[in-house]
Design a protein around this motif. Structure first.
Motif: not given
Length: 227
Positions: A20, A23, A141, A201-202
């Protein structure tokens, strides 16, 4: 005592996570495979690939079939990419019929064939169940740069993503029973933590470093019980 293992799977088994801060996707230094290898002094050959489906995994497996009898176990981990859709197409045409990368019936057929091929080569297959996804994060996402309203219209509700993913996880469980092969229950290990989202995760689908630690501990516990 287990001395050597080979692994075939997708980005989860490969050890891919989303950073994150930077990125971007990275290869974890301490993935669950590397942790088990280091902690238990097991030689592990990891043939997993980012984005791999069970169909592509079968092609990778064929390249290494002559080796499988040398390993104590062949670990298989598939499903996360198989159940996924082409979200750009869904966004562009929410009223159309869309099929996943691998329909579940095809998924079971190819996975079943892979298990049989491992056995035929003298290998001992072990299946990993799927870590659960965070539907809200994953929806955010996949909707980036697309039309979230159209995707949601096609889904019906955001949690459909979780349920659809779980259907493939249940297929993996059925295959383990059908073929009489061991299954290491990664799914329950995550769900027992309560807020398992902290281990994802993100992007909502890849386990983070803490998630990989949990997977590693779960595999080690299974190996200890069945030693």
């Amino acid at each position: 005592m287990i001395q050597s293992v080979c692994v075939f799977g997708d980005s989860v088994a490969k050890g891919i996570a989303f950073d994150s801060v930077r990125k971007k996707y990275i290869l974890l230094k301490d993935s669950f495979v590397s942790m088990v290898e280091k902690n238990d002094h097991i030689v592990i050959r990891n043939f997993s690939k980012f984005g791999c489906t069970v169909t592509k995994g079968g092609e990778v497996l064929k390249k290494h079939m002559s080796e499988l009898g040398r390993y104590d176990y062949t670990v298989l981990e598939f499903g996360g990419n198989d159940c996924d859709f082409n979200w750009a197409e869904v966004s562009a045409s929410p009223e159309s019929n869309h099929v996943p990368n691998t329909p579940v019936s095809v998924f079971e057929e190819y996975y079943s064939r892979m298990i049989d091929e491992v056995k035929a080569c003298g290998g001992k297959p072990v299946l990993l169940s799927l870590p659960p996804i965070d539907a809200k994060r994953y929806f955010d996402w996949i909707s980036r740069g697309l039309n979230p309203e159209n995707i949601l219209r096609w889904l019906g509700d955001v949690e459909f993503i979780y349920r659809w993913h779980e259907m493939y996880n249940l297929a993996v469980n059925r295959l383990a029973i059908l073929h009489h092969v061991p299954l290491i229950d990664i799914s329950s290990a995550f769900l027992k933590t309560g807020n398992y989202q902290n281990l994802i995760c993100e992007d909502g689908i890849h386990p983070n470093e803490n998630g990989h630690r949990l997977i590693g501990r779960t595999i080690e516990k299974y190996a200890l019980i069945n030693a």
